[in-house]
Design an enzyme around this catalytic site. Structure first.
Site, short mmCIF file in Angstrom:
data_model
loop_
_atom_site.label_atom_id
_atom_site.label_comp_id
_atom_site.label_asym_id
_atom_site.label_seq_id
_atom_site.Cartn_x
_atom_site.Cartn_y
_atom_site.Cartn_z
CG ASP A 189 -2.29 0.64 0.87
OD1 ASP A 189 -2.29 1.82 0.47
OD2 ASP A 189 -3.34 -0.02 1.00
CG HIS A 270 -4.33 2.17 -2.24
ND1 HIS A 270 -4.19 3.24 -1.39
CD2 HIS A 270 -5.66 1.95 -2.36
CE1 HIS A 270 -5.39 3.66 -1.01
NE2 HIS A 270 -6.30 2.91 -1.60
CD GLU A 333 -9.97 3.87 -0.79
OE1 GLU A 333 -10.84 4.23 0.03
OE2 GLU A 333 -8.78 3.68 -0.48
#
Length: 751
Positions: A189, A270, A333
């Site tokens: 991440d 990410h 995302e």
């Protein structure tokens, strides 16, 4: 008297207290008969590997390893063919005075039987060294048991904050105890790259380390915009990674406990550590960062063949380390603005007839769905993979509520349920109480039986943005993990919180014996603030097995040497009395503080109706209410109410109301703060309500004993983004809960 004693003994034999088994077995019957006592003469007769764990437990805690003569009893594990009664993962267990008999059809079923036997024994069986004076008895019982769901998981984020191999093994041990069987390992991440990839050494020599800003406590703030990937040569760095040998050891350790490790290699977003380590993986037209080691993009360039090849190489090494059928690619995302501005990404879209960036993401996911399928694996992604069209072999992990899971199941796709509403254990216990977790059903309403069968199970997630320590990580898991384990294992029918709650409480000493940090409710106090003249008595109550209520009078957190609370604490001077339940290891749970103050409601000078309201603009997403006293306000106004309407912008702001609260009578006043995110209330210098932290709209209350008069009131609220709701109410001795009357609010001259 003799008759009474005999009757009591007989009653105890007929109706013994049932052991605290978690998760609850499908069927269990405790007969109340003579228990089976395990001694150094007990012999284990077994044809399965799982019983080595039982032998190891007895060797450590009791000093013998179940290789006795068998003259005083045997424990027998017997393999049976797969039948309707003994399906894979199922077992049957019978405890009688002379024998314990376990039947199973698979090694996993035998292993789960060992965990049930473990829970039937006294919690001292968890001790890492021999314990004297314990009778190792198993109650007479019959158990038939097996899981409701095949995916019973826990996800651990090690990117934002890194946790060592020893911590992960401890969580795997507890997962095994609770019959959880999937460890979803979030290895990649923006916070750092945690898996060694030999073909790309910069991923760990550079991408696994960031500039240490103090992390979350103390001083520094976690924020994506503040991250500087600095490499392992920086003088002050934070991070770490797992070598391939570490990973092999974790995978082996988990498999020995019938736990599958599912790796997550986040793509196409990410991935800050990767794009800083190898900048050629980024999109074109990404501006220069403000500081070395930063990047304005955390997204791989979907139009760059080199980025696709890089990810294929990473996954190839990952597959060699993890034998699991499923591989998680994240795909949540994704900041698609970079793709919109990148000519390579736009060219990819044109060449493949993709109408927008959602379909470009779907193209990436489909590519890696095929890549994994060709190698005998299955892709799992967060529910954003539904956007732009679902890849043919993909399994959806539904986190933004349950709709993603419903949509996927209706398309005939497999689903793992993990919605934020029940499964995000980085949220506080205020936001997601244990009772709320226990009420969850992974199968959404409205699905047909065929669609419901697509729900493989569920998992809870521990995201580590705000979790910097092992202790905090475990407190957020336990005891909520007990509730989730039962949701995923036990039948839905017959589940009742009123039955589970005392069983869970009785289970906590076992977690203590394992050395885990367990969340317990803070002690109940009559008031969070007491304004008094002369002397007063402060009282507290509550508790649970294995914990002692202790207190301090200097503001410090109680420990094993602090005074034990009896029937009240007498206070004769201004101070802070702090209460906590302390376990046998001297570790305190959440504290309750009572601020004891002398009234200071004189000489305030001329007063004017209304409050002062100061507003502040925040940068980033702070994890706690900032110290507004040290900040410059962006605006100041006068208001007659505590109202969210004064907020300066939709998100990332703070408000401070200050003035004088005039109470017309002496007595107990209850104050209620509801906010999204954190808020706090002070009267004079006493903290009365503490509702701090990032969370949804949560109400928290505090009670203050006030003498008639004037008090300085200070209410602060901040929001890091989202609903930004706020409400402040009060209940007076002769007035029900309602907003504070305008006629009770004043400010001093010049304020």
């Amino acid at each position: 008297m003799l008759w009474t004693v005999t009757l009591l003994a007989s009653t105890l034999t007929i109706a013994p207290r049932e052991p605290a088994l978690v998760p609850r077995p499908v069927e269990s019957r405790f007969t109340g008969g003579t228990p089976f006592v395990v001694t150094d003469q007990t012999r284990l007769i077994s044809d399965c590997a799982a019983t080595k764990h039982l032998k190891a437990m007895f060797q450590k805690a009791a000093g013998f390893n179940l290789e006795g003569s068998g003259r005083k009893g045997t424990i027998v594990f017997r393999h049976k063919k797969d039948t309707a009664r003994l399906r894979p993962d199922w077992y049957w267990l019978d405890v009688r005075p002379g024998q314990v008999l376990v039947e199973y059809s698979s090694e996993s079923g035998a292993f789960y039987a060992v965990q049930t036997l473990r829970q039937l024994l006294p919690e001292q069986i968890e001790s890492p060294k021999p314990v004297k004076g314990v009778t190792w008895s198993l109650p007479a019982c019959s158990v038939s048991d097996g899981p409701r769901f095949g995916w019973r998981g826990m996800m651990l984020d090690v990117s934002r904050h890194f946790f060592p191999v020893s911590f992960i093994k401890r969580q795997l041990d507890t997962m095994a105890l609770l019959k959880l069987n999937v460890f979803h390992w979030h290895l990649v991440d923006d916070g750092g790259w945690r898996i060694e990839i030999k073909k790309y050494p910069k991923l760990t020599s550079t991408g696994a380390w960031r500039v240490d800003t103090g992390e979350v406590w103390p001083g520094g703030e976690w924020n994506f915009g503040n991250i500087q990937i600095c490499g392992d040569q920086a003088p002050k760095k934070y991070g770490g990674f797992y070598t391939q040998e570490d990973i092999k050891e974790i995978v082996r350790y988990a498999a020995d406990r019938h736990i599958t490790v599912v790796p997550e290699i986040e793509l196409p977003g990410h991935s800050l550590g990767a794009v800083v380590s190898y900048p050629e993986l980024k999109c074109l037209n990404v501006g220069p960062p403000a500081k070395p080691g930063q990047s304005l993009s955390n997204v791989y360039c979907a139009g760059n063949d080199a980025a696709i090849t890089f990810l294929e190489d990473v996954l190839t090494e990952t597959l060699a380390l993890f034998p699991s059928k499923f591989v998680h690619i994240g795909a949540d995302e994704v900041e698609k603005k970079h793709w919109r501005a990148c000519p390579r990404c736009q060219a990819r879209m044109k060449a493949n007839g993709l109408k927008d960036e959602n379909e470009l993401q779907s193209w990436v996911v489909r590519h890696f769905d095929t890549f994994l399928s060709d190698r005998g694996r299955r892709l799992v992604g967060w529910d954003e993979i539904l956007e732009g069209g679902l890849a043919p072999g993909a399994t959806v992990m539904s986190w933004r509520g349950v709709q993603g899971g419903i949509d996927a199941a209706k398309q005939g796709r497999d689903v793992v349920m993990s919605p934020t509403s029940h499964c995000y254990f980085d949220y506080s216990y205020q936001a997601i109480p244990t009772q709320h977790v226990y009420a969850y059903d992974p199968v959404p309403a409205g699905l047909t039986p065929e669609q419901a069968a697509r729900v493989l199970g569920g998992q809870y997630n521990v995201w580590a943005e705000w979790i910097a320590t092992e202790a905090r990580n475990e407190e957020l898991q336990y005891p909520r993990a007990l509730a989730m384990a039962e949701v995923l294992w036990s039948p839905k029918e017959g589940r009742k919180w009123s039955e589970f709650s005392p069983r869970m409480t009785s289970f906590l000493p076992r977690l203590d014996a394992l050395g885990l940090n367990v969340h317990v409710s803070e002690p109940e106090v009559d008031a969070t603030a007491v304004f008094f003249s002369g002397r007063t008595t402060v009282k507290a109550k509550g508790g649970g097995p294995g914990r002692t209520l202790r207190y301090t009078m200097d503001g410090s957190v109680p420990n094993g040497k602090s005074p034990v609370y009896r029937n009240g604490v007498t206070v004769t001077r201004p101070t802070t009395v702090t209460f906590a339940f302390v376990n046998k290891r001297g570790i305190a749970g959440p504290v309750s503080r009572v601020e004891c103050r002398n009234p200071r409601n004189k000489d305030l000078g001329p007063l004017t109706p209304g409050l002062r309201a100061d507003t502040y603009l925040l940068n980033g997403e702070p994890s706690r209410l900032p110290d507004l006293k040290t900040m410059k306000a962006s605006g100041t106004s006068v208001t007659s109410v505590f109202d969210q309407a004064v907020r300066p912008r939709p998100a990332q702001f703070a408000v401070r109301w200050s003035g004088i609260l005039r109470v017309p009578e002496t007595g107990a006043y209850n104050f209620y703060l509801t906010s999204d995110d954190g808020s706090r209330l002070w009267l004079d210098d006493a903290l009365v309500v503490d509702n701090d932290g990032p969370h949804g709209a949560v109400e928290k209350s505090g009670r203050a004993w006030l003498e008639k008069g004037d008090y300085r009131v200070d209410v602060r609220w901040y929001d890091q983004g989202g609903a930004n709701s706020f409400k402040f109410e009060m209940a007076a001795p002769s007035r029900p809960k309602a907003p504070v009357p305008e006629t009770w609010l004043f400010r001093t001259a010049g304020a």
